[in-house]
Design an enzyme around this catalytic site. Structure first.
Site, PDB file in Angstrom:
ATOM      1  N   SER A 117       0.852  -1.187   0.000  1.00  0.00           N
ATOM      2  CA  SER A 117       0.000   0.000   0.000  1.00  0.00           C
ATOM      3  C   SER A 117       0.889   1.238   0.000  1.00  0.00           C
ATOM      4  O   SER A 117       2.042   1.179   0.451  1.00  0.00           O
ATOM      5  CB  SER A 117      -0.892   0.012   1.248  1.00  0.00           C
ATOM      6  OG  SER A 117      -1.531   1.265   1.412  1.00  0.00           O
ATOM      7  N   TYR A 162      -1.704  -0.482  10.331  1.00  0.00           N
ATOM      8  CA  TYR A 162      -1.746  -0.729   8.886  1.00  0.00           C
ATOM      9  C   TYR A 162      -0.460  -0.226   8.238  1.00  0.00           C
ATOM     10  O   TYR A 162       0.170  -0.928   7.439  1.00  0.00           O
ATOM     11  CB  TYR A 162      -2.971  -0.041   8.286  1.00  0.00           C
ATOM     12  CG  TYR A 162      -3.220  -0.368   6.832  1.00  0.00           C
ATOM     13  CD1 TYR A 162      -3.705  -1.622   6.466  1.00  0.00           C
ATOM     14  CD2 TYR A 162      -2.987   0.566   5.835  1.00  0.00           C
ATOM     15  CE1 TYR A 162      -3.949  -1.936   5.130  1.00  0.00           C
ATOM     16  CE2 TYR A 162      -3.227   0.269   4.500  1.00  0.00           C
ATOM     17  CZ  TYR A 162      -3.706  -0.989   4.165  1.00  0.00           C
ATOM     18  OH  TYR A 162      -3.954  -1.296   2.834  1.00  0.00           O
TER      19      TYR A 162
END
Length: 248
Positions: free
Chosen positions: A139, A151
């Site tokens: 990501s 995350y």
């Protein structure tokens, strides 16, 4: 393009619909693996409905025994796994003060330790055959700062794992790369983020999941054989935009 057996984890997720579709259209056999077997079956059926070949499996990437069982089932179904796409992941929308040890460790377990275990399980066969591809779905959160630390940390770890593994896989015929998407059109994206896209993404559009699938398909091809250890940004230019002030 030579047809390959491609194992996709998290195959029932929103982004994987586009990944599965593009890989199937390129002639690859899809091994759709997900924590939810019924959802994996649905993903495989979607591929078969458009003329592709697909099999469904259940796997918990945080559980080494589950990965071993899936490996055995995949071997029974197709004989070998040529490509692993590590797409299983979770986004825990917690700020620093909201995390406890368990929630932070779960994000690391799914997003980082899971791919590590998958790679450790499946690369020996690839090395023995002299060809293989590992594609990690990271990501832009692993490249830039991000509001949700679990995350961001897990994706940064996945990107650096990708870079580091080229040393272990040196000269084996196996390449490992990370795709780092920006805002992709999946149910995981909250509406507030969608509204911000025109002023925060230079292309002013949300990314179609099939764009991620197109890049994955390319990475499997012989044309990509020299791409190795790379973070490949698919973000509409978002990480290249120095946003000191909001765009007028």
């Amino acid at each position: 393009m030579t047809p390959r057996n491609v194992l996709v984890t998290g195959a029932a997720g929103g982004m994987c619909g586009g990944i599965n579709a593009r890989l199937a259209r390129a002639g690859h056999t899809l091994l759709c693996a997900d924590l939810n077997l019924a959802a994996a079956e649905t993903a495989a059926e979607t591929v078969r409905a458009v003329g592709g070949t697909a099999h469904a499996f259940t796997v918990d990437v945080t559980d080494a025994e589950s990965i071993r069982d899936m490996d055995a089932a995949a071997e029974d179904a197709v004989g070998r796994v040529d490509v692993v796409v590590n797409a299983a992941g979770i986004l825990d929308r917690k700020y620093l003060v909201d995390h406890d040890d368990a929630s932070f460790e779960r994000a690391l377990g799914v997003n980082l330790v899971g791919p590590f275990r998958m790679i450790q399980r499946f690369t020996p066969g690839m090395v023995e055959r002299g060809w293989g591809r590992i594609i990690n779905i990271s990501s832009i959160a692993g490249v830039t700062g991000y509001p949700y630390p679990s995350y961001a940390a897990s994706k940064a770890g996945l990107s650096n794992l990708t870079r580091s593994l080229v040393i272990d896989l040196w000269g084996t015929g196996v390449t490992v790369n990370a795709i780092c998407p920006g805002v992709v059109d999946t149910p995981m994206v909250i509406e507030d983020v969608r509204r911000q896209v025109p002023r925060k993404v230079p292309t002013e559009r949300v990314i179609d999941p099939e764009e991620i699938g197109a890049l994955a398909t390319f990475l499997i091809s012989d044309d990509a054989r020299s791409i190795n250890g790379a973070d490949l940004l698919v973000d509409g230019g978002a990480t290249g935009y120095f946003q000191l002030f909001d765009r007028p």
